[in-house]
Design an enzyme around this catalytic site. Structure first.
Site, PDB file in Angstrom:
ATOM      1  CD  GLU A  61      40.215  18.950 -22.080  1.00 44.54           C
ATOM      2  OE1 GLU A  61      40.561  18.211 -23.020  1.00 44.54           O
ATOM      3  OE2 GLU A  61      41.032  19.401 -21.238  1.00 44.54           O
ATOM      4  CG  PHE A  84      38.034  10.379 -25.900  1.00 42.14           C
ATOM      5  CD1 PHE A  84      37.488   9.197 -26.399  1.00 42.14           C
ATOM      6  CD2 PHE A  84      39.122  10.934 -26.550  1.00 42.14           C
ATOM      7  CE1 PHE A  84      38.035   8.587 -27.525  1.00 42.14           C
ATOM      8  CE2 PHE A  84      39.677  10.336 -27.668  1.00 42.14           C
ATOM      9  CZ  PHE A  84      39.133   9.157 -28.162  1.00 42.14           C
ATOM     10  CB  ILE A  88      34.199  16.373 -19.476  1.00 37.74           C
ATOM     11  CG1 ILE A  88      33.381  17.667 -19.671  1.00 37.74           C
ATOM     12  CG2 ILE A  88      33.665  15.563 -18.288  1.00 37.74           C
ATOM     13  CD1 ILE A  88      31.967  17.417 -20.144  1.00 37.74           C
ATOM     14  N   PRO A  90      38.541  18.478 -16.254  1.00 36.58           N
ATOM     15  CG  PRO A  90      40.596  18.559 -17.359  1.00 36.58           C
ATOM     16  CD  PRO A  90      39.334  17.768 -17.274  1.00 36.58           C
ATOM     17  CG  HIS A 130      40.666   7.616 -24.247  1.00 33.42           C
ATOM     18  ND1 HIS A 130      41.668   7.732 -23.319  1.00 33.42           N
ATOM     19  CD2 HIS A 130      41.076   8.319 -25.336  1.00 33.42           C
ATOM     20  CE1 HIS A 130      42.655   8.460 -23.825  1.00 33.42           C
ATOM     21  NE2 HIS A 130      42.315   8.826 -25.046  1.00 33.42           N
TER      22      HIS A 130
END
Length: 330
Positions: A61, A84, A88, A90, A130
């Site tokens: 990511e 998902f 996000i 990272p 998720h």
């Protein structure tokens, strides 16, 4: 021409339209190419536009967003898909340290027309990480616009509007309503302006502010309250969290003199806290009661057996509004 589309179909059609109309637009993400994305939002686009416009990326990511920032700085308009919303994390370094600040850092010399799409929210029995509702992280980051549609019509218009601007946009898609509803969606290109809320139900007794999948829980609660108790609820679908439409909120709350905010993210530090603070600050003398927040609890989204309890259901919304009104009569 209008058709009945679900949210996935409306988004797929919109991405197809954007890729066709603007050769500066390209899509990046994990499995968005041949597989069409984890929810098939990008289905068939790879075969239509090729691997230079619909790019299957490595599982990174931070790398995806960092690469997209570079592309945007060099004249392209990337649209990134994060599989998902909970994945996000990272990429937060790239988003919060660079994407949101580049215009200010360069004194307006550079713009970053980048959209980050992500499925978000609970209610679909997904595993841990998720079903995150962490929109407040981005709401509190100046330089980013945060958009959450509640229906297919708005999703198409908001995504097109986001693509026409030069600001970075976090575009969150409620998983719970990906395929659970259909709305009329025009075939032609149209926009829904960012920063403009939508009053989806007129009322006179209380204003409820909400967004995403929670809009439909509020609609169900409002219908029951009106039918069983004669309580008239005005519902505002915020649509854009940042910048939020304070003019519409203020006009509605001035009329009803009561405000409730419903969101599925945790209570503490949520977007509702800022909305409540601004309403109290600007309209304290006109309110008949303190602003109330009906939210998720201050825990991570729980596992399957109690996920429904975590979300603000129509029954909980009804109960909390009744408690609010009862306390005023004492």
């Amino acid at each position: 021409m209008q058709r009945e589309l679900n949210l996935v179909q409306a988004l797929n059609e919109t991405l197809d339209l954007l890729l066709t109309d603007d050769d500066k637009i390209l899509l990046l993400g994990q499995d968005i190419g041949k597989n069409g994305g984890v929810f098939r939002v990008t289905e068939k686009l790879f075969h239509k536009f090729g691997d230079r416009r619909v790019v299957d990326t490595p599982l990174s990511e931070a790398g995806i967003v960092g690469c997209a920032i570079g592309l945007a700085l060099n004249g392209l308009k990337p649209i990134v898909e994060i599989e998902f919303f909970g994945f996000i994390y990272p990429a937060l370094e790239q988003i919060l340290s660079h994407l949101s600040r580049l215009r200010m850092r360069t004194q307006g010399k550079y713009e970053v027309p980048l959209i980050i799409r992500a499925p978000y929210g609970a209610g679909v029995r997904a595993p841990e990480l998720h079903s995150e509702s962490i929109e407040a992280l981005f709401f509190q980051s100046p330089g980013l616009k945060v958009v959450i549609p509640s229906n297919p019509y708005d999703a198409k218009g908001l995504l097109i509007a986001a693509s026409e601007g030069n600001d970075p946009v976090i575009f969150l898609e409620p998983m719970r309503i990906y395929r659970s509803m259909r709305h009329s969606v025009p075939l032609q290109r149209y926009t829904v302006p960012l920063g403009k809320a939508n009053i989806i139900k007129q009322g006179k007794d209380i204003t409820v502010i909400c967004w995403g999948a929670m809009v439909w829980n509020v609609v169900k609660a409002a219908e029951q309250l009106e039918k069983s108790q004669g309580i008239s609820v005005e519902i505002i679908d915020l649509r854009t969290l940042y910048p939020f439409d304070m003019d519409t909120i203020q006009e509605s709350v001035r009329k009803t003199q009561r405000a409730v905010i419903v969101h599925e993210a945790p209570l503490t530090g949520g977007v509702g806290a800022e909305l409540a603070a601004v309403i109290q600050d600007r309209m304290f003398g006109e309110l008949k009661s303190p602003v109330k927040r009906i939210t998720g609890f201050d825990v991570p989204v729980p596992q399957f057996s109690i996920e429904d309890y975590y979300l603000p259901s129509a029954d909980r919304i009804i109960h909390e509004i009744n408690q609010m009104l009862v306390s005023l009569k004492r």
